[in-house]
Design a protein around this motif. Structure first.
Motif, PDB file in Angstrom:
ATOM      1  N   LEU A  80       0.858  -1.185   0.000  1.00 12.53           N
ATOM      2  CA  LEU A  80       0.000   0.000   0.000  1.00 12.53           C
ATOM      3  C   LEU A  80       0.895   1.236   0.000  1.00 12.53           C
ATOM      4  CD1 LEU A  80      -2.373  -1.075   2.940  1.00 12.53           C
ATOM      5  CD2 LEU A  80      -2.589  -1.689   0.514  1.00 12.53           C
ATOM      6  N   GLY A 129       2.669  -1.499   4.316  1.00 15.59           N
ATOM      7  CA  GLY A 129       2.075  -0.189   4.097  1.00 15.59           C
ATOM      8  C   GLY A 129       3.065   0.928   4.339  1.00 15.59           C
ATOM      9  N   GLY A 179      -0.627   4.423   3.231  1.00 22.34           N
ATOM     10  CA  GLY A 179      -0.862   2.978   3.273  1.00 22.34           C
ATOM     11  C   GLY A 179      -0.710   2.415   4.666  1.00 22.34           C
TER      12      GLY A 179
END
Length: 233
Positions: free
Chosen positions: A50, A85, A89
């Motif tokens: 992410l 992430g 994210g």
């Protein structure tokens, strides 16, 4: 062996992180975070990454897309696919697992060292910072690093598959950082930083930043137990 990268459709720049994953033999499959499909099985995907965004995960106007991304995170982890992430994210990952995020009082901008309890998964840096939002890891998570601004790294295995999040930007190249400085002058101004010095620091730090990012990706893959591609993949 593919991995999924969730990003804004207008900013698909995974920098040093995606470059390292590609170098190791993984193939990126890009997903627009505004058009996420409903996944029940990610198949042979090695990882979900992410990326960051100029958005705030807490902002009501992005609620639908953030909730869809959170659902993707939980589906991936329940299916056995680890998640990584970065910045926005990281905030989405925190929220998906029971944490939250919010707008901080002041931006965190520049190249900053972090306080760490795990120098392998969260080296002290300095790391590139460019954000105004604070991530709050879920209660069950293990926080590995922090700064004056807030948490900087956490890991979580509550859904049976490991996940890792960094609030800082290991992926960012000098060119991308200079673009952020130019495009978001308000954030730079509020931080009190000098735009020209930020660009110069990014350029001078490029070699160290790339090496640090590659080491961090390798360490994260080991922690996440990501299967390495075979030479034939």
């Amino acid at each position: 062996m593919r991995f999924h990268v969730v990003a804004d459709d207008t900013d698909r720049d995974g920098g040093y992180v995606v470059a390292r994953l590609t170098q190791l033999g993984y193939r990126p499959e890009w997903l627009d975070r505004d058009e996420l499909p409903v996944f029940t099985d990610l198949g042979e995907s090695a990882l979900v990454l992410l990326l960051g965004s100029e958005r705030g995960a807490h902002e009501p106007r992005w609620q639908a897309s953030v909730e869809a991304e959170e659902a993707l995170v939980r589906a991936a982890l329940r299916a056995g696919t680890p998640v990584m992430g970065i910045c926005f994210g990281a905030q989405v990952l925190a929220r998906a697992l029971g944490g939250t995020s919010y707008r901080g009082d002041d931006p965190e901008v520049g190249f900053k060292r972090v306080d760490t309890v795990d120098p392998v998964l969260c080296p002290e840096g300095p790391w590139a910072q460019f954000h105004r939002d604070v991530m709050v890891p879920p209660q069950q998570a293990r926080v590995l690093g922090s700064s004056w601004f807030g948490p900087q790294c956490f890991t979580d295995e509550s859904l049976g598959t490991p996940a890792i999040a960094w609030q800082f930007h290991p992926e960012v190249t000098p060119q991308t950082y200079a673009r952020w400085v130019d495009e978001d002058a308000d954030t730079v101004r509020l931080s009190g930083a000098d735009p020209s010095l930020l660009r110069r620091h990014a350029l001078l730090s490029a070699g160290r930043a790339e090496a640090s990012a590659h080491q961090l990706v390798d360490a994260a893959l080991a922690y996440l137990r990501v299967r390495r591609p075979s030479p034939q993949t």
